[in-house]
Design an enzyme around this catalytic site. Sequence first.
Site, mmCIF file in Angstrom:
data_model
loop_
_atom_site.group_PDB
_atom_site.id
_atom_site.type_symbol
_atom_site.label_atom_id
_atom_site.label_comp_id
_atom_site.label_asym_id
_atom_site.label_seq_id
_atom_site.Cartn_x
_atom_site.Cartn_y
_atom_site.Cartn_z
ATOM 1 N N ILE A 53 70.843 54.850 12.155
ATOM 2 C CA ILE A 53 70.352 56.226 12.273
ATOM 3 C C ILE A 53 70.148 56.855 10.892
ATOM 4 O O ILE A 53 69.138 57.520 10.644
ATOM 5 C CB ILE A 53 71.344 57.061 13.109
ATOM 6 C CG1 ILE A 53 71.387 56.540 14.557
ATOM 7 C CG2 ILE A 53 70.972 58.535 13.089
ATOM 8 C CD1 ILE A 53 72.510 57.129 15.410
ATOM 9 N N ASN B 103 75.927 62.132 8.432
ATOM 10 C CA ASN B 103 75.666 61.108 9.453
ATOM 11 C C ASN B 103 76.741 60.030 9.491
ATOM 12 O O ASN B 103 76.942 59.392 10.528
ATOM 13 C CB ASN B 103 74.294 60.468 9.179
ATOM 14 C CG ASN B 103 74.089 59.205 9.985
ATOM 15 O OD1 ASN B 103 73.880 59.251 11.194
ATOM 16 N ND2 ASN B 103 74.177 58.036 9.325
ATOM 17 N N TYR C 223 87.953 57.722 18.183
ATOM 18 C CA TYR C 223 86.556 58.004 17.809
ATOM 19 C C TYR C 223 86.036 59.235 18.530
ATOM 20 O O TYR C 223 85.510 60.168 17.909
ATOM 21 C CB TYR C 223 85.683 56.785 18.127
ATOM 22 C CG TYR C 223 84.192 57.024 17.994
ATOM 23 C CD1 TYR C 223 83.580 57.071 16.738
ATOM 24 C CD2 TYR C 223 83.383 57.192 19.120
ATOM 25 C CE1 TYR C 223 82.211 57.291 16.624
ATOM 26 C CE2 TYR C 223 82.020 57.400 19.011
ATOM 27 C CZ TYR C 223 81.430 57.449 17.758
ATOM 28 O OH TYR C 223 80.075 57.670 17.646
#
Length: 263
Positions: free
Chosen positions: A19, A84, A153
């Site tokens: 990404i 990101n 996470y």
Amino acid sequence: MDMGLQGRTALVTGASRGIGLAIVEALAAEGVRVVAAARNVTAELKETGAIAVPVDLSTPDGPAHLVERAVAELGEDLDLLVNNVGGGDPGGNAVRGFLGFADGEWLSWFELNFFAAVRTTRAALPGLLRRRGVIVNISSNTARMPHAGPVPYTTAKAALTAFGKALAEELGPQGVRVNTVSPGPVRTAVWEGPGGYGAELAAALGVPHEQLLAGLPAQTGMTTGRLVEPAEVAALVTYLASPQAASVNGADLVIDGGAIKTV
Ligand SMILES: NC(=O)c1ccc[n+]([C@@H]2O[C@H](COP(=O)([O-])OP(=O)(O)OC[C@H]3O[C@@H](n4cnc5c(N)ncnc54)[C@H](OP(=O)(O)O)[C@@H]3O)[C@@H](O)[C@H]2O)c1
């Protein structure tokens, strides 16, 4: 379409593949001067023409060094910060229940998925305030569906989403917009790579990796029937960075092919 970003400056973290790389490519195509950070500088990243800075962002000092270097390389302040960097698999086996994760692993997930963004933002903020800039954080749709991934996470991503909302409230009146992008499964090495989360999940479930990938959209409720493309996430980030999104602040934009079913 000209997004009005020509000549702006940007820092994108986690930019060597996936990404992050797609965001660098999209911004560079709009004429943005991009600094791209990751531990490794890949051939694909070099091809973008971005200023690549190798750095480990999971360390306490990495983000501040990165921002200092970025501003020095650009010769001016940042207009855009894209936090990101994230993911990671400190234990090498992410498919575990809550009791499977010790404190050290929780800390590693939080360092990469939460504190890297906090620290990079802290270092970049004085310049972003001067430029009335933009921050985009890449979270995950699992922040809203915390059962759907390793719990350290998804919890770290939920914290990141909350952080973005709080920051938007504080910084909006000072001219800095902060938004979150929350993807569902995106076609990157996380899912497709031999050592990635997808491969680990397939092994844990006892199914071939290819079979898991083929069934993933249906399994995760993606009504589009396919994984999200990195370039699609990058297009959303480019929009949020642009003057066309001048009234979008404090938003959490989900891009997950319809996986989240609640309003
Ligand atoms: N893929 C998905 O399905 C998905 C879904 C929802 C959210 N997300 C989020 O989207 C973001 C990008 O995901 P992705 O799928 O593109 O991941 P990826 O393919 O694993 O890429 C991660 C990037 O971060 C860099 N990185 C990793 N650890 C780093 C560190 N300690 N310091 C500096 N850079 C580091 C990697 O480069 P180096 O290894 O060279 O450092 C790489 O460029 C992450 O925040 C992830 O949580 C992904």
